[in-house]
Design an enzyme around this catalytic site. Sequence first.
Site, mmCIF file in Angstrom:
data_model
loop_
_atom_site.group_PDB
_atom_site.id
_atom_site.type_symbol
_atom_site.label_atom_id
_atom_site.label_comp_id
_atom_site.label_asym_id
_atom_site.label_seq_id
_atom_site.Cartn_x
_atom_site.Cartn_y
_atom_site.Cartn_z
ATOM 1 N N ARG A 149 -46.203 -5.086 -45.846
ATOM 2 C CA ARG A 149 -45.878 -4.491 -47.241
ATOM 3 C C ARG A 149 -45.087 -3.165 -47.208
ATOM 4 N NH1 ARG A 149 -51.651 -5.294 -46.446
ATOM 5 N NH2 ARG A 149 -52.385 -6.800 -48.058
ATOM 6 N N TYR A 277 -49.119 -19.291 -51.860
ATOM 7 C CA TYR A 277 -47.896 -19.881 -50.972
ATOM 8 C C TYR A 277 -47.676 -21.304 -50.832
ATOM 9 C CZ TYR A 277 -47.140 -14.912 -50.541
ATOM 10 O OH TYR A 277 -46.861 -13.463 -50.601
#
Length: 315
Positions: A149, A277
């Site tokens: 991140r 995903y």
Amino acid sequence: MPHELSGYLADFVQHLESEKRHSPRTSENYQRDLLRLASWLVEHDCTEWRAVSGHDLRRYVASLSRQGLSGRSIARHLSATRRFYQYLLRERLATDNPALDIRAPKSSKRLPRVADVDQLNSLLDALPDDPLEVRDRCMFELMYSSGLRLAELASLDVDSVDCKGGEARVVGKGSKTRILPVGRKALEAIGQWMPVRAGLAPEAETALFVSRRGDRLSHRSIQARLSRWGVAKGADQKLYPHMLRHSFASHMLESSGDLRAVQELLGHADISTTQVYTHLDFQHLARVYDQSHPRARRRSGHGYDDQNSEREGNV
């Protein structure tokens, strides 16, 4: 607008600011959403907050949906309404909370954008033009290598990365620490950046990535540098930090098919967060299928539609 609608609403906003210590902007957001509801009530001949029913609010939600508001925006409106009625109940200005059982329609989940593997390889293989670009390439290599991140990358210290062991210690959401593998290319980029960093950072600075002034690089600066890198190196889409994380997740899942491992690498507490995903992976599989299966291929220019384009448009 009748005073009972506007007056009680003004009292509620005052309550948020004085008793709940909400910021003026938060109070304004509540007021804006509730004024919209109040205007709708007036249009439908309802002039008292205590007279509003669950049926009225369902009609209101339907009208917001017809106007094109997303499920998330409608949920925000309902949250403001529930909070307002909690206040009215406390003040004995209403007898029930008609918004309690009303739910917003679900929004379709937007799939995160990812970069193509070949394009990312090309961008990351581009040679830096100056010392700060050495740093930039190192940041982006590390972000894509380990699925970091933005906040995780920015908070890395020099001792967070073990180059000999090929791993990084990352502090993620909820202050949870996880150990992540670091790829060969990223380790090479760190090796190239460290001598440059030594010429910028004072001895007491612990940050791995520093600015020209030698202090820890900010989130905004990292975002701006990634966007600049993409433009300078010929990316065909705007680059942003989370795209590198999304790309890491999608490419890992395409290659391994191991959802649980990808969950651990990303630091997701709930596997349902990682499952987005799998939709991206299905798009990849669908393209392979359409291009490869003899009964799936459609030749353009012979009266057939391009099935691959058709499938992508429906996903």
